[in-house]
Design a protein around this motif. Sequence first.
Motif, short mmCIF file in Angstrom:
data_model
loop_
_atom_site.label_atom_id
_atom_site.label_comp_id
_atom_site.label_asym_id
_atom_site.label_seq_id
_atom_site.Cartn_x
_atom_site.Cartn_y
_atom_site.Cartn_z
N THR A 58 -33.65 -8.27 -17.44
CA THR A 58 -34.74 -7.97 -18.35
C THR A 58 -35.74 -9.12 -18.47
O THR A 58 -36.73 -9.00 -19.17
CB THR A 58 -34.20 -7.67 -19.77
N ARG A 75 -30.47 -11.20 -17.76
CA ARG A 75 -30.46 -10.10 -18.72
C ARG A 75 -30.25 -10.72 -20.09
O ARG A 75 -29.13 -10.92 -20.54
CB ARG A 75 -29.38 -9.05 -18.41
N ASP A 77 -32.05 -9.59 -22.88
CA ASP A 77 -32.32 -8.59 -23.92
C ASP A 77 -31.14 -7.62 -23.93
O ASP A 77 -30.73 -7.13 -22.87
CB ASP A 77 -33.62 -7.86 -23.61
N ILE A 94 -32.66 -0.11 -17.92
CA ILE A 94 -33.70 -1.14 -18.01
C ILE A 94 -34.91 -0.61 -17.26
O ILE A 94 -34.81 -0.20 -16.10
CB ILE A 94 -33.21 -2.47 -17.39
N THR A 96 -37.98 -1.43 -15.46
CA THR A 96 -38.65 -2.57 -14.82
C THR A 96 -40.11 -2.29 -14.45
O THR A 96 -40.83 -3.21 -14.10
CB THR A 96 -37.90 -3.00 -13.55
N HIS A 107 -40.60 -10.46 -19.95
CA HIS A 107 -39.50 -9.55 -20.30
C HIS A 107 -39.89 -8.12 -19.95
O HIS A 107 -41.07 -7.80 -19.83
CB HIS A 107 -39.22 -9.57 -21.81
N THR A 108 -38.90 -7.26 -19.81
CA THR A 108 -39.15 -5.83 -19.72
C THR A 108 -38.23 -5.13 -20.71
O THR A 108 -37.49 -5.78 -21.44
CB THR A 108 -38.98 -5.30 -18.28
N ILE A 110 -35.25 -2.78 -22.35
CA ILE A 110 -33.90 -2.22 -22.22
C ILE A 110 -33.83 -1.09 -23.25
O ILE A 110 -34.38 -1.21 -24.34
CB ILE A 110 -32.79 -3.28 -22.44
#
Length: 116
Positions: A58, A75, A77, A94, A96, A107-108, A110
Amino acid sequence: KGIIGDMAYVSEDNLKICEENGVTLFAKTNSAEAAAAASALDEGFSFRLHVKEGGHYTFWDYRRPKLFERNLGWRVDHIWATGPMAARSRRAWIDTKPRGDVKPSDHTFIAAEFAW
């Protein structure tokens, strides 16, 4: 009940982040953090209930070139759920795609789906 957010937690038995050009990268944690997280994880954890294999991240640090393109991330998050809530967890993923946008966050997202 659940806990959602950027917790930058890596368990003591999973300190290795990735290997790049023969160099192994490690996360840092301490015993107090590890003990608190292990206690929370005893209750349930939504993402790992549904996705067992590694390689799902993430966060990709901008200070190292092309980490996102090479899928070398962390990861950090998480979505942690208590036992009853984890039992209602149907899927977790997740996303992306936003991380590939122009000028994205490091960040991306979740996400998890629960049955009510």
